[in-house]
Design a protein around this motif. Structure first.
Motif, PDB file in Angstrom:
ATOM      1  N   LYS A 196      59.140  23.442  40.290  1.00  0.00           N
ATOM      2  CA  LYS A 196      57.733  23.066  40.448  1.00  0.00           C
ATOM      3  C   LYS A 196      56.909  23.544  39.254  1.00  0.00           C
ATOM      4  N   VAL A 232      57.680  21.311  36.263  1.00  0.00           N
ATOM      5  CA  VAL A 232      57.016  20.005  36.380  1.00  0.00           C
ATOM      6  C   VAL A 232      55.552  20.138  35.980  1.00  0.00           C
ATOM      7  N   GLN A 272      53.725  18.318  32.894  1.00  0.00           N
ATOM      8  CA  GLN A 272      52.504  17.542  33.129  1.00  0.00           C
ATOM      9  C   GLN A 272      51.429  17.942  32.115  1.00  0.00           C
ATOM     10  N   SER A 277      57.141  13.929  37.843  1.00  0.00           N
ATOM     11  CA  SER A 277      57.781  14.287  39.116  1.00  0.00           C
ATOM     12  C   SER A 277      59.235  14.661  38.837  1.00  0.00           C
ATOM     13  N   SER A 278      59.869  15.232  39.849  1.00  0.00           N
ATOM     14  CA  SER A 278      61.286  15.575  39.721  1.00  0.00           C
ATOM     15  C   SER A 278      62.054  14.902  40.838  1.00  0.00           C
ATOM     16  N   SER A 279      63.321  14.616  40.561  1.00  0.00           N
ATOM     17  CA  SER A 279      64.183  14.009  41.565  1.00  0.00           C
ATOM     18  C   SER A 279      65.594  14.506  41.385  1.00  0.00           C
TER      19      SER A 279
END
Length: 105
Positions: A46, A49, A53, A100-102
Motif C-alpha cells: 500500500k 502504491v 502515485q 493500483s496493485s493486483s
C-alpha cells in the motif's frame, strides 16, 4: 575435594522440562510471526502504491502526460526493478493516472 562433591547441577529431568517449555513457546511464537509477515507485506505494498502515485503526479506536472511504468523508470522517477510490490503484486497505472496493485498472474 569434598567441596566439589557438594555442588549440585541440573538433573536430566529438569533439563528435559526446560527444553519442553522452550519448545512449546517456540511452537506458539512461529505462527504469529508468519501472520505478521504477511501483514507487513500488505502494508508495504500500500505504501509503495502511494509512492508510485506521487511519482505519477510529479511526471504529469512535468510532462503534461500520463506515464506508464516504463516511462517512470526511463525518466528516473523510479529505480530500475521498482515496478512491483515487495510481496510480488504488479503495479498498474490506468489511463487516468490512478495507480493500483493486483496479484501477478
Amino acid at each position: 575435594m569434598k567441596r566439589l562433591k557438594n555442588q549440585r547441577g541440573f538433573t536430566l529431568i529438569e533439563m528435559l522440562i526446560v527444553m519442553l517449555i522452550i519448545t512449546v513457546l517456540i511452537a506458539i511464537a512461529i505462527p504469529n510471526v508468519s501472520k505478521q509477515t504477511s501483514a507487513v507485506d500488505e502494508k508495504g505494498c500500500k505504501a509503495f502504491v502511494q509512492m508510485v502515485q506521487g511519482q505519477v503526479e510529479s511526471y504529469r506536472m512535468d510532462k503534461k502526460a500520463v506515464p506508464v511504468m516504463a516511462d517512470l523508470v526511463s525518466e528516473g522517477y523510479l529505480k530500475t526493478g521498482e515496478t512491483s510490490c515487495p510481496n510480488g503484486e504488479v503495479i498498474n497505472i490506468s489511463v487516468d493516472g490512478v495507480v493500483s496493485s493486483s496479484k501477478a498472474s
